[in-house]
Enzyme design. Structure first.
Site, PDB file in Angstrom:
ATOM      1  N   LYS A  15      14.925  21.517 -32.803  1.00 28.35           N
ATOM      2  CA  LYS A  15      13.981  22.528 -32.317  1.00 28.35           C
ATOM      3  C   LYS A  15      12.673  21.904 -31.835  1.00 28.35           C
ATOM      4  O   LYS A  15      12.163  22.258 -30.784  1.00 28.35           O
ATOM      5  CB  LYS A  15      13.622  23.525 -33.426  1.00 28.35           C
ATOM      6  CG  LYS A  15      14.596  24.622 -33.646  1.00 28.35           C
ATOM      7  CD  LYS A  15      13.971  25.798 -34.380  1.00 28.35           C
ATOM      8  CE  LYS A  15      13.183  25.447 -35.610  1.00 28.35           C
ATOM      9  NZ  LYS A  15      13.958  25.180 -36.812  1.00 28.35           N
ATOM     10  N   ARG A  90      11.656  34.196 -38.867  1.00 19.59           N
ATOM     11  CA  ARG A  90      12.690  33.645 -39.744  1.00 19.59           C
ATOM     12  C   ARG A  90      13.309  34.752 -40.597  1.00 19.59           C
ATOM     13  O   ARG A  90      14.119  34.464 -41.467  1.00 19.59           O
ATOM     14  CB  ARG A  90      12.073  32.626 -40.704  1.00 19.59           C
ATOM     15  CG  ARG A  90      11.797  31.253 -40.163  1.00 19.59           C
ATOM     16  CD  ARG A  90      12.793  30.239 -40.609  1.00 19.59           C
ATOM     17  NE  ARG A  90      12.382  29.024 -41.281  1.00 19.59           N
ATOM     18  CZ  ARG A  90      11.572  28.083 -40.847  1.00 19.59           C
ATOM     19  NH1 ARG A  90      10.889  28.232 -39.770  1.00 19.59           N
ATOM     20  NH2 ARG A  90      11.408  26.982 -41.535  1.00 19.59           N
ATOM     21  N   ARG A 123      15.171  11.344 -41.155  1.00 19.84           N
ATOM     22  CA  ARG A 123      14.070  11.614 -40.221  1.00 19.84           C
ATOM     23  C   ARG A 123      12.757  11.041 -40.760  1.00 19.84           C
ATOM     24  O   ARG A 123      12.449  11.155 -41.935  1.00 19.84           O
ATOM     25  CB  ARG A 123      13.918  13.129 -40.043  1.00 19.84           C
ATOM     26  CG  ARG A 123      12.748  13.530 -39.180  1.00 19.84           C
ATOM     27  CD  ARG A 123      12.918  14.911 -38.621  1.00 19.84           C
ATOM     28  NE  ARG A 123      12.691  15.973 -39.606  1.00 19.84           N
ATOM     29  CZ  ARG A 123      12.771  17.263 -39.297  1.00 19.84           C
ATOM     30  NH1 ARG A 123      13.089  17.641 -38.080  1.00 19.84           N
ATOM     31  NH2 ARG A 123      12.563  18.175 -40.233  1.00 19.84           N
ATOM     32  N   ARG A 156       8.969  13.756 -44.517  1.00 16.68           N
ATOM     33  CA  ARG A 156       8.471  15.047 -44.983  1.00 16.68           C
ATOM     34  C   ARG A 156       9.009  15.318 -46.370  1.00 16.68           C
ATOM     35  O   ARG A 156      10.182  15.035 -46.642  1.00 16.68           O
ATOM     36  CB  ARG A 156       8.922  16.154 -44.019  1.00 16.68           C
ATOM     37  CG  ARG A 156       7.911  16.426 -42.942  1.00 16.68           C
ATOM     38  CD  ARG A 156       8.457  17.327 -41.883  1.00 16.68           C
ATOM     39  NE  ARG A 156       9.029  18.574 -42.412  1.00 16.68           N
ATOM     40  CZ  ARG A 156       9.471  19.575 -41.641  1.00 16.68           C
ATOM     41  NH1 ARG A 156       9.405  19.466 -40.331  1.00 16.68           N
ATOM     42  NH2 ARG A 156       9.979  20.666 -42.172  1.00 16.68           N
ATOM     43  N   ARG A 167      17.165  24.841 -47.792  1.00 14.07           N
ATOM     44  CA  ARG A 167      16.666  25.382 -46.527  1.00 14.07           C
ATOM     45  C   ARG A 167      17.796  25.940 -45.668  1.00 14.07           C
ATOM     46  O   ARG A 167      17.639  26.962 -45.010  1.00 14.07           O
ATOM     47  CB  ARG A 167      15.909  24.300 -45.753  1.00 14.07           C
ATOM     48  CG  ARG A 167      14.534  24.036 -46.336  1.00 14.07           C
ATOM     49  CD  ARG A 167      14.031  22.665 -45.966  1.00 14.07           C
ATOM     50  NE  ARG A 167      13.548  22.577 -44.614  1.00 14.07           N
ATOM     51  CZ  ARG A 167      13.353  21.424 -43.971  1.00 14.07           C
ATOM     52  NH1 ARG A 167      13.633  20.287 -44.573  1.00 14.07           N
ATOM     53  NH2 ARG A 167      12.906  21.414 -42.750  1.00 14.07           N
TER      54      ARG A 167
END
Ligand code: AMP
Length: 216
Positions: A15, A90, A123, A156, A167
């Site tokens: 995204k 969301r 990531r 993160r 999540r």
């Protein structure tokens, strides 16, 4: 026409990357609710203190707090020519709370779960210029520093396997009704996010170009 885009897809579907490309090529302001929350936390504002534990646990911030933050942001001058919402809405409550704004395109990024795990758990982000890397899929010579600016790379706190699963579960539970809601309005475009960055963007570009041409 004024583009009011929502980009959807689970964490790791790209995204952020696609949003950067869209905002560079179309007259839209990129609004990411997650980045807005992270900035508030970094600046230690009262809102940041309020939402910190939600982000650390990887669970959704309450709707009222999120809706107020995003609606305020969208009312500002720099959003009047169009915007791209990333990470919002969301939940169905959030989607209905911005019904009056007239979202006209929803890009729905779909992706295989194993690829998602690789994309998220490996990531890394640059503290300074915010460039995103992946140390498994695109190995770096130096995993600690940004290749562009030399800034320190970090992971993160919600990019762990366990938190990704939380999540993902929350994404499926909360967001599927949002996609269904927009699908009923006939404005959802599904894009396979497992392809290369170039191919995913090419598809999105075709969709947006077509919509702009059709609805001038
Ligand atoms: P993201 O950067 O979009 O993955 O968002 C990171 C975190 O910010 C999420 O796990 C939530 O805790 C919070 N967050 C971001 N956007 C929303 C939203 N629309 N509703 C509720 N919580 C959100």
């Amino acid at each position: 026409m004024i583009l009011k885009i929502v980009i959807m897809g689970p964490a790791g579907s790209g995204k952020g990357t696609m949003s950067d490309l869209i905002k560079d090529n179309y007259p839209v302001k990129h609004i990411s609710s997650g980045s807005m929350f992270r900035d508030e936390i970094k600046q230690n504002t009262p809102l940041g203190q309020k939402v910190n534990s939600y982000l650390t646990q990887g669970i959704l911030v309450p709707d009222d707090v999120t809706i107020e933050l995003v609606r305020n942001r969208l009312s500002q001058e720099d959003c009047q020519n169009g915007y791209l919402l990333d990470g919002f809405p969301r939940s169905l409550v959030q989607a209905k709370a911005i019904e009056d704004l007239g979202i006209n395109v929803v890009i729905n990024l779909t992706i295989d779960e194993q690829l998602l795990v690789d994309r998220i758990v490996y990531r890394r982000l640059c503290e300074d210029c915010k460039t995103i890397y992946n140390i498994k899929l695109n190995p770096l010579k130096d995993e600690e520093h940004c290749e562009k600016c030399g800034g320190k790379l970090y992971q993160r706190s919600d990019d762990t396997y366990e938190k990704l699963m939380v999540r993902l579960e929350s994404y499926l539970e909360e967001t599927q009704p949002v996609i269904d809601y927009y699908r009923e309005k006939g404005i959802v475009y599904d894009v396979d996010a497992g392809q290369s960055v170039e191919d995913v963007y090419k598809q999105i570009d075709e969709i947006l170009t077509k919509i702009m041409e059709e609805r001038i």
